[in-house]
Design an enzyme around this catalytic site. Structure first.
Site, PDB file in Angstrom:
ATOM      1  N   VAL A  19       0.626  -1.037   0.530  1.00 38.36           N
ATOM      2  CA  VAL A  19      -0.077  -0.119   0.185  1.00 38.36           C
ATOM      3  C   VAL A  19       0.992   1.140  -0.041  1.00 38.36           C
ATOM      4  O   VAL A  19       0.379   2.685   0.463  1.00 38.36           O
ATOM      5  CB  VAL A  19      -0.557   0.393   0.937  1.00 38.36           C
ATOM      6  CG1 VAL A  19      -1.886  -0.977   1.179  1.00 38.36           C
ATOM      7  CG2 VAL A  19       0.025   0.122   2.636  1.00 38.36           C
ATOM      8  N   ASP A  44       0.823  -5.402   3.442  1.00 40.42           N
ATOM      9  CA  ASP A  44       2.615  -4.429   3.941  1.00 40.42           C
ATOM     10  C   ASP A  44       2.140  -3.410   3.917  1.00 40.42           C
ATOM     11  O   ASP A  44       1.806  -3.097   2.656  1.00 40.42           O
ATOM     12  CB  ASP A  44       3.313  -5.495   2.461  1.00 40.42           C
ATOM     13  CG  ASP A  44       4.607  -4.949   2.739  1.00 40.42           C
ATOM     14  OD1 ASP A  44       5.459  -5.821   3.600  1.00 40.42           O
ATOM     15  OD2 ASP A  44       5.156  -3.303   2.079  1.00 40.42           O
ATOM     16  N   TYR A  49       4.896   4.750   5.496  1.00 40.67           N
ATOM     17  CA  TYR A  49       2.915   5.236   4.081  1.00 40.67           C
ATOM     18  C   TYR A  49       2.007   6.280   4.815  1.00 40.67           C
ATOM     19  O   TYR A  49       1.193   6.248   4.208  1.00 40.67           O
ATOM     20  CB  TYR A  49       2.529   3.461   3.705  1.00 40.67           C
ATOM     21  CG  TYR A  49       3.780   3.149   3.073  1.00 40.67           C
ATOM     22  CD1 TYR A  49       4.986   3.566   3.168  1.00 40.67           C
ATOM     23  CD2 TYR A  49       3.240   1.997   3.001  1.00 40.67           C
ATOM     24  CE1 TYR A  49       6.132   2.652   2.339  1.00 40.67           C
ATOM     25  CE2 TYR A  49       4.196   0.968   2.659  1.00 40.67           C
ATOM     26  CZ  TYR A  49       5.205   0.862   2.377  1.00 40.67           C
ATOM     27  OH  TYR A  49       7.105   0.173   1.752  1.00 40.67           O
ATOM     28  N   HIS A 107      13.489  -0.699   8.389  1.00 38.84           N
ATOM     29  CA  HIS A 107      12.149  -0.584   7.233  1.00 38.84           C
ATOM     30  C   HIS A 107      13.858   0.637   6.458  1.00 38.84           C
ATOM     31  O   HIS A 107      13.645   0.497   5.354  1.00 38.84           O
ATOM     32  CB  HIS A 107      12.213   0.809   6.787  1.00 38.84           C
ATOM     33  CG  HIS A 107      10.660   1.306   5.775  1.00 38.84           C
ATOM     34  ND1 HIS A 107       9.808   1.901   5.969  1.00 38.84           N
ATOM     35  CD2 HIS A 107      11.301   1.386   4.657  1.00 38.84           C
ATOM     36  CE1 HIS A 107       9.093   1.862   4.270  1.00 38.84           C
ATOM     37  NE2 HIS A 107       9.916   1.906   3.325  1.00 38.84           N
ATOM     38  N   ASN A 238      -2.902  -9.705 -10.112  1.00 36.04           N
ATOM     39  CA  ASN A 238      -1.484 -10.624  -9.072  1.00 36.04           C
ATOM     40  C   ASN A 238      -1.596 -11.378  -8.445  1.00 36.04           C
ATOM     41  O   ASN A 238      -0.247 -11.259  -8.011  1.00 36.04           O
ATOM     42  CB  ASN A 238      -0.908  -8.557  -8.738  1.00 36.04           C
ATOM     43  CG  ASN A 238      -0.954  -7.912  -9.704  1.00 36.04           C
ATOM     44  OD1 ASN A 238      -0.480  -8.535 -10.789  1.00 36.04           O
ATOM     45  ND2 ASN A 238      -1.372  -6.406  -9.343  1.00 36.04           N
TER      46      ASN A 238
HETATM   47  P1  NAP Z   1       5.177  -1.872  -7.881  1.00 35.16           P
HETATM   48  O1  NAP Z   1       4.056  -2.909  -6.460  1.00 35.16           O
HETATM   49  O2  NAP Z   1       6.224  -3.170  -8.545  1.00 35.16           O
HETATM   50  O3  NAP Z   1       4.590  -1.371  -8.621  1.00 35.16           O
HETATM   51  C1  NAP Z   1       2.880  -0.893  -8.560  1.00 35.16           C
HETATM   52  C2  NAP Z   1       2.570   0.190 -10.455  1.00 35.16           C
HETATM   53  O4  NAP Z   1       2.265  -0.862 -11.253  1.00 35.16           O
HETATM   54  C3  NAP Z   1       1.479   1.081  -9.484  1.00 35.16           C
HETATM   55  O5  NAP Z   1       0.758   2.194 -10.685  1.00 35.16           O
HETATM   56  C4  NAP Z   1       0.153  -0.282 -10.611  1.00 35.16           C
HETATM   57  O6  NAP Z   1      -0.646   0.854 -11.014  1.00 35.16           O
HETATM   58  C5  NAP Z   1       0.544  -0.550 -11.254  1.00 35.16           C
HETATM   59  N1  NAP Z   1       0.183  -2.117 -11.713  1.00 35.16           N
HETATM   60  C6  NAP Z   1       0.271  -3.090 -10.411  1.00 35.16           C
HETATM   61  N2  NAP Z   1      -0.773  -4.059 -10.830  1.00 35.16           N
HETATM   62  C7  NAP Z   1      -0.185  -4.237 -12.298  1.00 35.16           C
HETATM   63  C8  NAP Z   1      -0.984  -4.940 -13.365  1.00 35.16           C
HETATM   64  N3  NAP Z   1      -1.047  -6.263 -12.988  1.00 35.16           N
HETATM   65  N4  NAP Z   1      -0.938  -4.608 -14.583  1.00 35.16           N
HETATM   66  C9  NAP Z   1       0.050  -3.258 -14.982  1.00 35.16           C
HETATM   67  N5  NAP Z   1      -0.071  -2.377 -14.441  1.00 35.16           N
HETATM   68  C10 NAP Z   1       0.423  -2.773 -12.486  1.00 35.16           C
HETATM   69  O7  NAP Z   1       5.399  -0.835  -6.612  1.00 35.16           O
HETATM   70  P2  NAP Z   1       5.349  -0.594  -5.026  1.00 35.16           P
HETATM   71  O8  NAP Z   1       3.962   0.390  -4.820  1.00 35.16           O
HETATM   72  O9  NAP Z   1       6.583   0.706  -4.808  1.00 35.16           O
HETATM   73  O10 NAP Z   1       5.866  -1.798  -4.590  1.00 35.16           O
HETATM   74  C11 NAP Z   1       5.000  -2.638  -3.896  1.00 35.16           C
HETATM   75  C12 NAP Z   1       5.147  -2.397  -2.496  1.00 35.16           C
HETATM   76  O11 NAP Z   1       6.306  -2.564  -2.263  1.00 35.16           O
HETATM   77  C13 NAP Z   1       4.652  -0.909  -1.873  1.00 35.16           C
HETATM   78  O12 NAP Z   1       3.746  -0.766  -2.366  1.00 35.16           O
HETATM   79  C14 NAP Z   1       5.064  -1.117  -0.285  1.00 35.16           C
HETATM   80  O13 NAP Z   1       4.189  -2.409   0.095  1.00 35.16           O
HETATM   81  C15 NAP Z   1       6.387  -2.728  -0.683  1.00 35.16           C
HETATM   82  N6  NAP Z   1       7.364  -1.255  -1.024  1.00 35.16           N
HETATM   83  C16 NAP Z   1       8.853  -1.514   0.213  1.00 35.16           C
HETATM   84  C17 NAP Z   1       9.461  -0.555  -0.053  1.00 35.16           C
HETATM   85  C18 NAP Z   1      10.732  -0.621   1.191  1.00 35.16           C
HETATM   86  O14 NAP Z   1      11.593   0.325   1.129  1.00 35.16           O
HETATM   87  N7  NAP Z   1      10.716  -1.697   2.038  1.00 35.16           N
HETATM   88  C19 NAP Z   1      10.489   0.666  -0.727  1.00 35.16           C
HETATM   89  C20 NAP Z   1       9.032   0.219  -2.054  1.00 35.16           C
HETATM   90  C21 NAP Z   1       7.704  -0.622  -2.199  1.00 35.16           C
HETATM   91  P3  NAP Z   1      -2.427   0.843 -10.091  1.00 35.16           P
HETATM   92  O15 NAP Z   1      -1.958   0.880  -8.820  1.00 35.16           O
HETATM   93  O16 NAP Z   1      -2.736   1.869 -10.629  1.00 35.16           O
HETATM   94  O17 NAP Z   1      -3.267  -1.018 -10.479  1.00 35.16           O
END
Ligand code: NAP
Length: 289
Positions: A19, A44, A49, A107, A238
Site C-alpha cells: 500500500v 504490507d 506510508y 525499514h 497479481n
Molecule cells: P509496484 O508494485 O512495483 O508497482 C505498482 C504500480 O504498478 C502501480 O502504478 C500499479 O498501478 C501498477 N500495477 C500493479 N499491478 C499491475 C498490473 N497487473 N498491470 C499493470 N500495472 C499494474 O510498486 P510499489 O507499490 O512501489 O511496490 C509494491 C509494494 O512494495 C509497496 O506498495 C510497498 O508495500 C512495498 N515497498 C517497500 C519498500 C521498502 O523500502 N521496503 C519500497 C517500495 C515499496 P495501479 O495501482 O494504478 O493499478
C-alpha cells in the site's frame, strides 16, 4: 495460496498486497478492503506510508479472522533506537487496531538500528510480533547483524525485479536463513517493464499478463512478492500466479534482463541517504520509499 516458511517456522503467504503511495486514507481503506475481498491475506504497510489506520479499518471491517491475515509494518528512521522503537511498535499497533503483528521490519539501514533490533528482539520474545526482519539491508549489513544478535532477521525486504535480480545477495541471505522478500516487483513500471518484449513474449506463450510473468518469476525463484494496485482486476491478476510455470529457458531469458543495479532506490548512494533524511524533515517537499 502458497506459503513460505520463515526461519522460525512462521508461514507467510507468497503473494501480499502493498500500500505504498496509497496515502489518501479513504482510498487506502477501499483498496485494502477490495484486496481482502479478492483473496489477499498478506498486507504490507509502513509508518512512512501514513496509512496504517486505513489498513486497520479495512481489516476490522473485513470480518476475516485475525489469524488468517499476515500483517507487516515497518519502523522508520526517526523511530530507530531501543526506546523509540518500543514506542513506535505500540503506536503502529494502535493505528492498525491490532494486538499483535505478524512481521515488524526495520525499514532502512540508517540511524540506530542496533538499538531498534534490541527492541524488536524483546517484542518478539514477548510474543507481540510473530517474526522480525529488516528492509533495504544489503547482504553485508545482514551478515553483520546476524553476528551481533541472537535473533537472525526472518526477512529482508528488498528491491527485486527482473531489472535488479541480486542473485548473489539472495544466496548469502539464504545461507543465513533470511528470506528475501520483493518490494516493487514491477519497478513501478519503470524502464518499460510492462512493455518489455522478452516479458511480453513469455506472457503471450502462457496467455497471462506481463505483470503475472514478473510475479511468477520471483515466486518461482523462491522470492515472495507484495505488488500494489488500486484496480480490482489487477489485484486479481497479481494474485493469480500459481496456475502456470515458467520453463527453464524462460527463467534464463528473464535472468538476462538483469541490469545489476537498483532502478528505484539505492541505500548505498549518499545522495539517496540524504534524500531519505530530507523527506523526514520535510515530507511535503520530497518523496521517498
Ligand atoms: P509496484 O508494485 O512495483 O508497482 C505498482 C504500480 O504498478 C502501480 O502504478 C500499479 O498501478 C501498477 N500495477 C500493479 N499491478 C499491475 C498490473 N497487473 N498491470 C499493470 N500495472 C499494474 O510498486 P510499489 O507499490 O512501489 O511496490 C509494491 C509494494 O512494495 C509497496 O506498495 C510497498 O508495500 C512495498 N515497498 C517497500 C519498500 C521498502 O523500502 N521496503 C519500497 C517500495 C515499496 P495501479 O495501482 O494504478 O493499478
Amino acid at each position: 495460496m502458497e506459503y513460505i516458511t520463515l526461519n522460525n517456522g512462521v508461514q507467510m503467504p507468497k503473494v501480499g498486497f502493498g500500500v505504498f503511495q496509497v496515502d489518501d486514507l479513504a482510498a487506502c481503506e477501499k483498496a485494502v478492503a477490495e484486496a481482502i475481498d479478492v483473496g489477499y491475506r498478506h498486507i504490507d504497510t509502513a509508518v512512512s506510508y501514513r496509512n496504517e489506520e486505513a489498513v486497520g479499518a479495512a481489516i476490522a471491517k473485513s470480518g476475516v479472522p485475525r489469524d488468517e491475515l499476515f500483517v507487516t509494518t515497518k519502523a522508520y528512521i526517526h523511530q530507530m533506537g531501543y526506546e523509540k522503537t518500543l514506542a513506535a511498535f505500540d503506536e503502529s499497533l494502535e493505528k492498525l487496531g491490532l494486538d499483535y503483528l505478524d512481521l515488524y521490519l526495520v525499514h532502512m539501514p540508517f540511524g540506530d538500528y542496533y538499538g531498534a533490533w534490541r527492541a524488536m528482539e524483546e517484542l518478539y520474545c514477548a510474543g507481540r510480533v510473530r517474526a522480525i526482519g529488516v528492509s533495504n539491508f544489503g547482504a553485508d549489513r545482514i551478515v553483520d547483524l546476524a553476528r551481533n544478535f541472537e535473533v537472525v532477521p526472518a526477512v529482508d525486504q528488498l528491491e527485486l525485479h527482473p531489472f535488479y535480480q541480486r542473485e548473489d545477495e539472495i544466496s548469502v541471505l539464504s545461507g543465513l536463513g533470511v528470506a528475501p522478500e520483493c518490494w516493487a516487483p514491477f519497478a513501478e513500471g519503470l524502464n518499460g517493464m510492462f512493455d518489455n518484449p522478452v516479458l511480453a513474449a513469455i506472457a503471450s506463450a502462457h496467455s497471462v499478463s506481463v505483470a503475472q510473468v514478473v510475479l511468477r518469476w520471483n515466486v518461482q525463484r523462491g522470492v515472495p512478492v507484495i505488488p500494489k494496485s488500486v484496480h480490482r482486476e489487477r489485484m486479481e491478476q497479481n494474485l493469480d500466479v500459481f496456475g502456470f510455470e515458467l520453463t527453464a529457458d524462460e527463467m534464463a531469458a528473464i535472468a538476462a534482463l538483469d541490469l545489476g543495479r537498483p532502478q528505484m532506490f539505492d541505500p548505498r548512494d549518499p545522495a539517496e541517504v540524504a534524500r531519505v533524511y530530507d523527506y523526514m524533515e520535510n515530507p511535503v517537499l520530497t518523496t521517498l520509499q
